[in-house]
Design a protein around this motif. Structure first.
Motif, PDB file in Angstrom:
ATOM      1  N   CYS A  92       0.816  -1.214   0.000  1.00  0.00           N
ATOM      2  CA  CYS A  92       0.000   0.000   0.000  1.00  0.00           C
ATOM      3  C   CYS A  92       0.850   1.263   0.000  1.00  0.00           C
TER       4      CYS A  92
ATOM      5  N   TYR B  22      -2.146  -7.603  -4.753  1.00  0.00           N
ATOM      6  CA  TYR B  22      -3.083  -6.529  -4.438  1.00  0.00           C
ATOM      7  C   TYR B  22      -2.329  -5.271  -4.019  1.00  0.00           C
TER       8      TYR B  22
ATOM      9  N   VAL C  49      -2.993  -1.425  -2.649  1.00  0.00           N
ATOM     10  CA  VAL C  49      -3.998  -0.584  -1.996  1.00  0.00           C
ATOM     11  C   VAL C  49      -3.505   0.856  -1.962  1.00  0.00           C
TER      12      VAL C  49
ATOM     13  N   TYR D  65      -4.245   4.536  -0.403  1.00  0.00           N
ATOM     14  CA  TYR D  65      -4.964   5.261   0.638  1.00  0.00           C
ATOM     15  C   TYR D  65      -5.060   6.745   0.283  1.00  0.00           C
TER      16      TYR D  65
ATOM     17  N   LEU E 165      -6.878  -1.388  -5.435  1.00  0.00           N
ATOM     18  CA  LEU E 165      -8.020  -1.048  -4.584  1.00  0.00           C
ATOM     19  C   LEU E 165      -7.776   0.351  -4.038  1.00  0.00           C
TER      20      LEU E 165
ATOM     21  N   GLN F 281     -11.462   2.365   0.736  1.00  0.00           N
ATOM     22  CA  GLN F 281     -11.592   1.459   1.879  1.00  0.00           C
ATOM     23  C   GLN F 281     -12.849   1.819   2.671  1.00  0.00           C
TER      24      GLN F 281
ATOM     25  N   LEU G 178      -9.950  -6.881   3.285  1.00  0.00           N
ATOM     26  CA  LEU G 178      -8.503  -6.726   3.464  1.00  0.00           C
ATOM     27  C   LEU G 178      -8.066  -7.325   4.795  1.00  0.00           C
TER      28      LEU G 178
ATOM     29  N   GLY H 246     -11.815  -3.407   0.917  1.00  0.00           N
ATOM     30  CA  GLY H 246     -11.171  -2.617  -0.117  1.00  0.00           C
ATOM     31  C   GLY H 246     -11.917  -2.778  -1.436  1.00  0.00           C
TER      32      GLY H 246
END
Length: 348
Positions: free
Chosen positions: A171, A196, A198, A200, A273, A276, A326, A344
């Protein structure tokens, strides 16, 4: 790029076992070296320390910092970094590696989830810390001042704590006003080959406390990201291997460490993704769910239920959005206000 030598000298000078003359001697050791350092921390709560390894290559390159064990019960990251420390050779390093194998040593030794047993504070909620604060705040300050501030790339490795069922992902923060650093973090995320990725949102101002370690680095304009792998306070060998592979791929991409002369530059397809949804525990009790991290869920689907200690007062947990779990609480007890699940998903 920051000056690697300054970063190394700053850390080495803090090691009480080295005099200034010894520091110069180490730096002149054919231009490359490894030094394991203990940074002492003294507070009203007691004494502790931060272990730091500095590996300096002969050739110039970026300062790549790696931190594990900010939460002491997250074992796969710690074990992965232990193996990296045994495997990485200074002769193959370009630039400088700054590695903290266990940031929260007291929580690690006492097997304490999330918080330090010294002051009951969460290190990953304490950045940028304080030089005069509690032990946790001092550790955060030292990492901020001596590691983050001297880094070109900052990697914070986490996993599922004692009660967390977590799927592996990498992430980064989408800081839109720092597109160069954000793009670099995204590229490193892809290079990790963790399936994956992620993203933010980044919403804090320059004066707000970042709280989280790699968010502190992002706030300071440094390329930063985090790996999440492992779960439920256990060591899963496949997750240790995944972390190590991801780190080696990142180091090869930045030029810090060559894992192969014929590097595989092909990037496998990943799932991004960028949103969230956090579901909080509505009432304390016992949580029942057949869902696991990594499961795909649909909007309005029942994900489980909570009862009291007598098995009554059932309250269903409903998915507010569709997406992938997640992480979730993977043990029966839940307390009101805790994050029960994080879903996610991707939104254009």
């Amino acid at each position: 790029m920051k000056v690697s030598k300054a970063a190394v000298l700053s850390l080495l000078a803090m090691a009480s076992s080295l005099s200034s003359q010894q520091v110069k001697s180490v730096m002149n050791n054919e231009g490359r070296f490894r030094k394991d350092i203990i940074l002492p921390v003294q507070s009203e709560q007691g004494e502790t320390y931060i272990p730091v390894t500095v590996i300096k290559g002969k050739e110039k390159g970026p300062v790549f910092s790696i931190v594990a064990g900010i939460h002491g019960y997250e074992y796969p990251p710690v074990i992965a970094v232990q193996e990296l420390l045994r495997e990485i050779s200074p002769e193959s390093v370009k630039g400088t590696l700054i590695i903290i194998p266990v940031a929260n040593t007291e929580a690690f030794k006492k097997r304490t989830p999330f918080i330090s047993p010294l002051d009951q504070k969460n290190l990953n909620n304490a950045f940028p810390g304080s030089p005069d604060g509690s032990s946790t705040e001092q550790i955060a300050h030292l990492i901020t001042k001596e590691v983050i501030s001297n880094s070109d790339i900052f990697l914070d490795i986490h996993g599922g704590d004692a009660n967390e069922d977590l799927m592996p992902f990498v992430c980064y923060y989408n800081r839109t006003d720092a597109p160069e650093q954000t793009a670099a973090a995204y590229e490193l995320s892809l290079r990790s080959q963790i399936p994956y990725v992620v993203s933010y949102p980044y919403t804090i101002t320059e004066k707000e406390p970042a709280k989280y370690a790699f968010k502190q680095a992002v706030q300071q304009g440094i390329t930063a990201l985090s790996i999440e792998a492992g779960k439920l306070g256990n060591v899963q060998e496949d997750q240790v291997a995944l972390i190590k592979s991801a780190v080696y791929r990142m180091l090869q991409h930045t030029g810090n460490y060559a894992i192969s002369k014929k590097a595989d530059k092909k990037i496998s397809k990943v799932t991004l993704l960028n949103r969230q949804e956090y579901i909080r525990v509505p009432q304390s009790g016992i949580f029942y769910s057949s869902f696991k991290s990594g499961d795909t869920v649909k909007k309005n689907q029942t994900l489980g239920f909570i009862t009291d200690e007598f098995g009554t007062g059932k309250q269903d947990i409903i998915a507010p959005v569709g997406g992938i779990i997640l992480y979730k609480i993977g043990t029966p007890p839940v307390n009101q206000g805790e994050t029960l699940l994080c879903i996610g998903y991707y939104k254009q």
